[in-house]
Design a protein around this motif. Structure first.
Motif, PDB file in Angstrom:
ATOM      1  N   THR A 208      35.616  14.887 -64.249  1.00  0.00           N
ATOM      2  CA  THR A 208      34.501  15.044 -63.313  1.00  0.00           C
ATOM      3  C   THR A 208      34.531  13.983 -62.218  1.00  0.00           C
ATOM      4  OG1 THR A 208      33.026  13.680 -64.690  1.00  0.00           O
ATOM      5  CG2 THR A 208      33.062  16.054 -65.127  1.00  0.00           C
ATOM      6  N   GLN A 209      35.243  12.882 -62.468  1.00  0.00           N
ATOM      7  CA  GLN A 209      35.371  11.810 -61.473  1.00  0.00           C
ATOM      8  C   GLN A 209      36.667  11.925 -60.672  1.00  0.00           C
ATOM      9  OE1 GLN A 209      34.807   7.987 -63.383  1.00  0.00           O
ATOM     10  NE2 GLN A 209      33.139   8.762 -64.673  1.00  0.00           N
ATOM     11  N   LEU A 210      37.435  13.012 -60.910  1.00  0.00           N
ATOM     12  CA  LEU A 210      38.708  13.264 -60.221  1.00  0.00           C
ATOM     13  C   LEU A 210      39.674  12.085 -60.360  1.00  0.00           C
ATOM     14  CD1 LEU A 210      37.478  15.019 -56.934  1.00  0.00           C
ATOM     15  CD2 LEU A 210      38.358  16.073 -59.029  1.00  0.00           C
ATOM     16  N   ASP A 211      39.638  11.452 -61.541  1.00  0.00           N
ATOM     17  CA  ASP A 211      40.542  10.339 -61.825  1.00  0.00           C
ATOM     18  C   ASP A 211      41.692  10.870 -62.681  1.00  0.00           C
ATOM     19  OD1 ASP A 211      41.834   8.024 -62.545  1.00  0.00           O
ATOM     20  OD2 ASP A 211      40.003   6.887 -62.914  1.00  0.00           O
ATOM     21  N   GLY A 212      42.770  11.307 -61.999  1.00  0.00           N
ATOM     22  CA  GLY A 212      43.883  11.955 -62.694  1.00  0.00           C
ATOM     23  C   GLY A 212      44.518  11.095 -63.760  1.00  0.00           C
ATOM     24  N   ALA A 213      44.754   9.820 -63.457  1.00  0.00           N
ATOM     25  CA  ALA A 213      45.391   8.917 -64.411  1.00  0.00           C
ATOM     26  C   ALA A 213      44.527   8.736 -65.652  1.00  0.00           C
ATOM     27  CB  ALA A 213      45.666   7.571 -63.757  1.00  0.00           C
ATOM     28  N   ALA A 214      43.208   8.636 -65.468  1.00  0.00           N
ATOM     29  CA  ALA A 214      42.290   8.470 -66.593  1.00  0.00           C
ATOM     30  C   ALA A 214      42.178   9.750 -67.420  1.00  0.00           C
ATOM     31  CB  ALA A 214      40.916   8.047 -66.091  1.00  0.00           C
ATOM     32  N   VAL A 215      42.415  10.910 -66.788  1.00  0.00           N
ATOM     33  CA  VAL A 215      42.428  12.179 -67.525  1.00  0.00           C
ATOM     34  C   VAL A 215      43.674  12.248 -68.412  1.00  0.00           C
ATOM     35  CG1 VAL A 215      42.640  14.692 -67.319  1.00  0.00           C
ATOM     36  CG2 VAL A 215      41.066  13.449 -65.823  1.00  0.00           C
ATOM     37  N   PHE A 216      44.803  11.803 -67.881  1.00  0.00           N
ATOM     38  CA  PHE A 216      46.063  11.840 -68.619  1.00  0.00           C
ATOM     39  C   PHE A 216      46.134  10.766 -69.703  1.00  0.00           C
ATOM     40  CE2 PHE A 216      47.545  14.667 -65.381  1.00  0.00           C
ATOM     41  CZ  PHE A 216      48.632  15.338 -65.920  1.00  0.00           C
ATOM     42  N   ALA A 217      45.445   9.658 -69.512  1.00  0.00           N
ATOM     43  CA  ALA A 217      45.537   8.531 -70.449  1.00  0.00           C
ATOM     44  C   ALA A 217      45.197   8.937 -71.893  1.00  0.00           C
ATOM     45  CB  ALA A 217      44.643   7.384 -69.985  1.00  0.00           C
ATOM     46  N   PRO A 218      44.078   9.615 -72.147  1.00  0.00           N
ATOM     47  CA  PRO A 218      43.792  10.032 -73.524  1.00  0.00           C
ATOM     48  C   PRO A 218      44.813  11.035 -74.062  1.00  0.00           C
ATOM     49  CG  PRO A 218      41.827  10.182 -72.143  1.00  0.00           C
ATOM     50  CD  PRO A 218      42.979   9.974 -71.233  1.00  0.00           C
ATOM     51  N   ILE A 219      45.358  11.874 -73.163  1.00  0.00           N
ATOM     52  CA  ILE A 219      46.358  12.860 -73.588  1.00  0.00           C
ATOM     53  C   ILE A 219      47.618  12.151 -74.087  1.00  0.00           C
ATOM     54  CG2 ILE A 219      47.841  14.748 -72.798  1.00  0.00           C
ATOM     55  CD1 ILE A 219      45.639  15.430 -70.742  1.00  0.00           C
ATOM     56  N   VAL A 220      48.025  11.109 -73.373  1.00  0.00           N
ATOM     57  CA  VAL A 220      49.198  10.331 -73.784  1.00  0.00           C
ATOM     58  C   VAL A 220      48.953   9.672 -75.139  1.00  0.00           C
ATOM     59  CG1 VAL A 220      50.601   8.305 -73.240  1.00  0.00           C
ATOM     60  CG2 VAL A 220      50.003   9.937 -71.441  1.00  0.00           C
ATOM     61  N   ILE A 221      47.773   9.111 -75.322  1.00  0.00           N
ATOM     62  CA  ILE A 221      47.438   8.449 -76.588  1.00  0.00           C
ATOM     63  C   ILE A 221      47.418   9.463 -77.733  1.00  0.00           C
ATOM     64  CG2 ILE A 221      45.637   7.184 -77.830  1.00  0.00           C
ATOM     65  CD1 ILE A 221      44.860   5.939 -75.120  1.00  0.00           C
ATOM     66  N   LEU A 222      46.858  10.657 -77.475  1.00  0.00           N
ATOM     67  CA  LEU A 222      46.843  11.714 -78.488  1.00  0.00           C
ATOM     68  C   LEU A 222      48.265  12.125 -78.874  1.00  0.00           C
ATOM     69  CD1 LEU A 222      43.974  14.020 -77.152  1.00  0.00           C
ATOM     70  CD2 LEU A 222      43.984  12.815 -79.337  1.00  0.00           C
ATOM     71  N   SER A 223      49.135  12.260 -77.886  1.00  0.00           N
ATOM     72  CA  SER A 223      50.528  12.637 -78.152  1.00  0.00           C
ATOM     73  C   SER A 223      51.226  11.583 -79.002  1.00  0.00           C
ATOM     74  CB  SER A 223      51.278  12.835 -76.836  1.00  0.00           C
ATOM     75  OG  SER A 223      50.701  13.868 -76.072  1.00  0.00           O
ATOM     76  N   LEU A 224      51.031  10.312 -78.648  1.00  0.00           N
ATOM     77  CA  LEU A 224      51.649   9.219 -79.405  1.00  0.00           C
ATOM     78  C   LEU A 224      51.119   9.180 -80.831  1.00  0.00           C
ATOM     79  CD1 LEU A 224      51.689   6.343 -76.742  1.00  0.00           C
ATOM     80  CD2 LEU A 224      53.655   7.618 -77.628  1.00  0.00           C
ATOM     81  N   ALA A 225      49.808   9.409 -81.001  1.00  0.00           N
ATOM     82  CA  ALA A 225      49.210   9.423 -82.334  1.00  0.00           C
ATOM     83  C   ALA A 225      49.825  10.530 -83.191  1.00  0.00           C
ATOM     84  CB  ALA A 225      47.700   9.606 -82.234  1.00  0.00           C
ATOM     85  N   ALA A 226      50.013  11.727 -82.592  1.00  0.00           N
ATOM     86  CA  ALA A 226      50.604  12.850 -83.317  1.00  0.00           C
ATOM     87  C   ALA A 226      52.049  12.546 -83.708  1.00  0.00           C
ATOM     88  CB  ALA A 226      50.538  14.118 -82.466  1.00  0.00           C
ATOM     89  N   VAL A 227      52.802  11.937 -82.789  1.00  0.00           N
ATOM     90  CA  VAL A 227      54.205  11.594 -83.064  1.00  0.00           C
ATOM     91  C   VAL A 227      54.295  10.586 -84.206  1.00  0.00           C
ATOM     92  CG1 VAL A 227      56.232  10.396 -82.145  1.00  0.00           C
ATOM     93  CG2 VAL A 227      55.060  12.116 -80.751  1.00  0.00           C
ATOM     94  N   ILE A 228      53.440   9.581 -84.184  1.00  0.00           N
ATOM     95  CA  ILE A 228      53.446   8.556 -85.238  1.00  0.00           C
ATOM     96  C   ILE A 228      53.092   9.157 -86.594  1.00  0.00           C
ATOM     97  CG2 ILE A 228      52.278   6.459 -86.068  1.00  0.00           C
ATOM     98  CD1 ILE A 228      51.989   5.660 -83.082  1.00  0.00           C
ATOM     99  N   LEU A 229      52.089  10.042 -86.616  1.00  0.00           N
ATOM    100  CA  LEU A 229      51.678  10.674 -87.870  1.00  0.00           C
ATOM    101  C   LEU A 229      52.788  11.559 -88.435  1.00  0.00           C
ATOM    102  CD1 LEU A 229      47.977  11.623 -87.024  1.00  0.00           C
ATOM    103  CD2 LEU A 229      48.753   9.868 -88.628  1.00  0.00           C
ATOM    104  N   VAL A 230      53.451  12.325 -87.570  1.00  0.00           N
ATOM    105  CA  VAL A 230      54.558  13.177 -88.026  1.00  0.00           C
ATOM    106  C   VAL A 230      55.709  12.324 -88.543  1.00  0.00           C
ATOM    107  CG1 VAL A 230      56.329  14.821 -87.282  1.00  0.00           C
ATOM    108  CG2 VAL A 230      53.965  15.127 -86.546  1.00  0.00           C
ATOM    109  N   PHE A 231      55.962  11.187 -87.883  1.00  0.00           N
ATOM    110  CA  PHE A 231      57.018  10.267 -88.329  1.00  0.00           C
ATOM    111  C   PHE A 231      56.705   9.734 -89.728  1.00  0.00           C
ATOM    112  CE2 PHE A 231      58.813   5.930 -88.556  1.00  0.00           C
ATOM    113  CZ  PHE A 231      60.160   6.246 -88.406  1.00  0.00           C
ATOM    114  N   ILE A 232      55.438   9.412 -89.977  1.00  0.00           N
ATOM    115  CA  ILE A 232      55.028   8.928 -91.301  1.00  0.00           C
ATOM    116  C   ILE A 232      55.216  10.026 -92.351  1.00  0.00           C
ATOM    117  CG2 ILE A 232      53.044   8.168 -92.681  1.00  0.00           C
ATOM    118  CD1 ILE A 232      51.994   6.786 -90.126  1.00  0.00           C
ATOM    119  N   ILE A 233      54.860  11.266 -91.997  1.00  0.00           N
ATOM    120  CA  ILE A 233      55.055  12.395 -92.915  1.00  0.00           C
ATOM    121  C   ILE A 233      56.540  12.581 -93.227  1.00  0.00           C
ATOM    122  CG2 ILE A 233      54.788  14.893 -93.222  1.00  0.00           C
ATOM    123  CD1 ILE A 233      52.169  13.344 -93.351  1.00  0.00           C
TER     124      ILE A 233
END
Length: 246
Positions: A208-233
């Motif tokens: 809503t604030q048209l902050d593209g980098a801030a929109v992508f930031a949580p997406i990157v963190i979510l992706s990294l979290a998923a990768v780490i969890l799959v690596f642990i599995i």
């Protein structure tokens, strides 16, 4: 490390192209560069990592845990009783035909903005691959091996514990590796549609604030979290199913 060498090279090339393209377009609110996203993550590290990430992970872990219990229970029940399988299996499939984006607002009406409205969405997304994969694994045992154990006086319980369960373990871990990223996606979607915290909520707020980098930031963190969890599995799978690599 050699195992992931190709993936690392492809990832590096991808991010270099992304960085160059973002700088060429020069419209950070549409396509922010990776360097700008990393910078934004650093600037917003406190709310992202101390507030929103724990909220999303809590939903993910609770939803995944319930999905594992539900999926394993359904798979075992269906494998033991053909009549129950015929009654339950179509219902399990139907649950995946309903758009989650249509159900999420209903869950918000039922549970409010509590954690349970988000957990239910996560369960709906993740229990299906666990149920189906494990059910297929339990059915994958050869009939000849079952008959051999029966001739040695094995009971149905012995056959399940000593033959069917070990045979189904690879299927189970494959299902978990599918369910983990889906659980992260489910948590983010539920937060996007109705929440007061979480990475999905934060991404929506930044949009809503048209902050593209801030929109992508949580997406990157979510992706990294998923990768780490799959690596642990993966590590757990290699530790538990040693016989597969022998």
């Amino acid at each position: 490390m050699k195992k992931y060498k190709s993936s690392i090279i492809v990832s590096i090339v991808f991010f270099i192209i992304w960085e160059a393209l973002a700088r060429y377009i020069d419209a950070m609110y549409i396509l922010p560069s990776p360097s700008r996203i990393v910078e934004k993550i650093w600037l917003l590290r406190e709310p992202l990592f101390l507030v929103h990430l724990p909220s999303t992970l809590l939903v993910t872990f609770i939803g995944l845990a319930i999905s594992i219990v539900l999926g394993v229970g359904l798979a075992i029940t269906m494998s033991l009783n053909e009549k129950i399988e015929k009654a339950i299996y179509p219902i399990v499939v139907v649950t995946q035909t309903i758009p989650i984006t249509a159900l999420a607002p209903i869950f918000v009406l039922w549970f409010g903005y509590s954690i349970w409205s988000k957990v239910v969405v996560t369960i709906l997304i993740t229990f299906f691959p666990i149920t189906v994969n494990l059910y297929d694994g339990l059915r994958s045992t050869k009939r000849e091996m079952e008959e051999l154990l029966i001739t040695y006086g094995a009971s149905k319980r012995d056959i399940f514990i000593k033959l069917k369960f070990p045979s189904a373990l690879p299927y189970f871990f494959s299902a978990i590796k599918i369910a983990v990223p889906l659980s992260v996606i489910g948590a983010a979607i539920s937060e996007w549609l109705g929440s007061q915290s979480g990475l999905g909520y934060f991404s929506k707020r930044m949009m809503t604030q048209l902050d593209g980098a801030a929109v992508f930031a949580p997406i990157v963190i979510l992706s990294l979290a998923a990768v780490i969890l799959v690596f642990i599995i993966n590590l757990l799978e290699n530790k538990i199913i040693k016989w597969r690599n022998e």
